[in-house]
Design an enzyme around this catalytic site. Structure first.
Site, PDB file in Angstrom:
ATOM      1  N   SER A  54       0.552  -1.309  -0.186  1.00  0.00           N
ATOM      2  CA  SER A  54       0.182  -0.191  -0.306  1.00  0.00           C
ATOM      3  C   SER A  54       1.114   1.545  -0.089  1.00  0.00           C
ATOM      4  O   SER A  54       2.022   1.387   0.119  1.00  0.00           O
ATOM      5  CB  SER A  54      -0.708   0.323   0.859  1.00  0.00           C
ATOM      6  OG  SER A  54      -1.777  -1.471   1.367  1.00  0.00           O
TER       7      SER A  54
HETATM    8  N1  SAH Z   1      -0.426  -5.068   4.535  1.00  0.00           N
HETATM    9  C1  SAH Z   1       0.421  -6.094   3.177  1.00  0.00           C
HETATM   10  C2  SAH Z   1      -0.386  -4.861   1.764  1.00  0.00           C
HETATM   11  C3  SAH Z   1      -1.409  -5.960   1.631  1.00  0.00           C
HETATM   12  S1  SAH Z   1      -2.547  -5.948   0.247  1.00  0.00           S
HETATM   13  C4  SAH Z   1       1.721  -4.736   2.841  1.00  0.00           C
HETATM   14  O1  SAH Z   1       2.261  -3.949   4.066  1.00  0.00           O
HETATM   15  O2  SAH Z   1       2.624  -4.560   2.079  1.00  0.00           O
HETATM   16  C5  SAH Z   1      -3.410  -6.830   0.683  1.00  0.00           C
HETATM   17  C6  SAH Z   1      -3.250  -8.539   1.022  1.00  0.00           C
HETATM   18  O3  SAH Z   1      -4.192  -9.535   1.118  1.00  0.00           O
HETATM   19  C7  SAH Z   1      -2.759  -9.295  -0.309  1.00  0.00           C
HETATM   20  O4  SAH Z   1      -1.062  -9.701  -0.026  1.00  0.00           O
HETATM   21  C8  SAH Z   1      -3.588 -10.418  -1.255  1.00  0.00           C
HETATM   22  O5  SAH Z   1      -2.642 -11.640  -1.191  1.00  0.00           O
HETATM   23  C9  SAH Z   1      -4.021 -10.579   0.675  1.00  0.00           C
HETATM   24  N2  SAH Z   1      -5.613 -11.560   0.812  1.00  0.00           N
HETATM   25  C10 SAH Z   1      -6.254 -10.785  -0.312  1.00  0.00           C
HETATM   26  N3  SAH Z   1      -7.807 -11.846   0.393  1.00  0.00           N
HETATM   27  C11 SAH Z   1      -7.309 -12.775   1.516  1.00  0.00           C
HETATM   28  C12 SAH Z   1      -7.837 -13.318   2.527  1.00  0.00           C
HETATM   29  N4  SAH Z   1      -9.187 -13.657   1.984  1.00  0.00           N
HETATM   30  N5  SAH Z   1      -7.110 -13.322   3.304  1.00  0.00           N
HETATM   31  C13 SAH Z   1      -5.818 -12.990   3.774  1.00  0.00           C
HETATM   32  N6  SAH Z   1      -5.230 -12.423   2.540  1.00  0.00           N
HETATM   33  C14 SAH Z   1      -6.456 -12.114   2.122  1.00  0.00           C
END
Ligand code: SAH
Length: 200
Positions: A54
């Site tokens: 993000s």
């Molecule tokens: N917090 C992260 C950014 C995350 S982007 C950072 O600091 O880099 C959103 C993330 O959520 C992605 O990695 C995606 O794979 C994950 N995601 C999507 N659906 C999900 C689910 N149902 N359960 C857990 N993670 C999920």
């Protein structure tokens, strides 16, 4: 990193602890090597497996809105690169983080171990279910968008707990939504419109 750039990203963040933690975590460690030069630009970046890290100013603002304290046990949904987890681990007692993509979870766990974090636990699974065995959590943060109110997460919130999650159906506007568990139930407030990847 040029400290003026970091200070600009922190323009809207007042909490001195959050500001200090943000300066301590080197974001370039969390992006693919070919994008290191762009690590501090204020927009999301692709990481791998179609995920994104993000945008830094939003990560800082969300961290502040979570009102973290040193005694807190925190749950994060969407480990991704592990950057948000690292920032939280600087500020609270322990972080539990859930990622549904096993490869991303493994990479983030390796990276955070190399960086020396000992207070982060990883799980591969559907974050919408939360982590019932480790509940209750003082704070819960979602970094992928929930289509509707995250009921299971709210059940796992401690008294006085805060849950901060982007909420909105896939095709519509998402709002960063802050839930607080008070004596008379859960209060919710919409903060700002945001654009996050949807929960899978
Ligand atoms: N917090 C992260 C950014 C995350 S982007 C950072 O600091 O880099 C959103 C993330 O959520 C992605 O990695 C995606 O794979 C994950 N995601 C999507 N659906 C999900 C689910 N149902 N359960 C857990 N993670 C999920």
């Amino acid at each position: 990193m040029d400290s003026a750039i970091i200070e600009r990203l922190l323009t809207d963040v007042k909490d001195p602890e959050v500001r200090a933690a943000f300066r301590r975590v080197d974001r370039s460690r969390f992006v693919p090597s070919k994008l290191k030069a762009s690590a501090w630009e204020d927009h999301p970046l692709p990481i791998e497996e179609d995920a994104t890290i993000s945008q830094p100013s939003l990560v800082a603002k969300m961290t502040e809105a979570l009102e973290p304290a040193p005694s807190h046990k925190v749950l994060e949904i969407g480990t991704g690169s592990g950057y948000q987890a690292a920032l939280l681990a600087e500020l609270v007692a322990s972080v539990h983080t859930i990622e549904n993509n096993p490869r991303l979870s493994e990479r983030a766990a390796e990276r955070l171990e190399q960086l020396g974090y000992k207070n982060i636990e990883f799980r591969v699974g559907d974050g919408a279910e939360g982590w019932p065995e480790a509940a209750p959590f003082d704070r819960i943060i979602g970094t992928a968008a929930f289509p509707a109110r995250p009921e299971k997460l709210l059940e796992q919130l401690a008294d006085d707990g805060i849950c901060l999650v982007p909420v909105g159906p896939p095709e519509a506007a998402q709002y960063l939504t802050k839930y607080r568990k008070g004596p008379s139930g859960i209060e919710s407030h919409r903060l700002t419109p945001v654009r996050f990847l949807p929960m899978q």
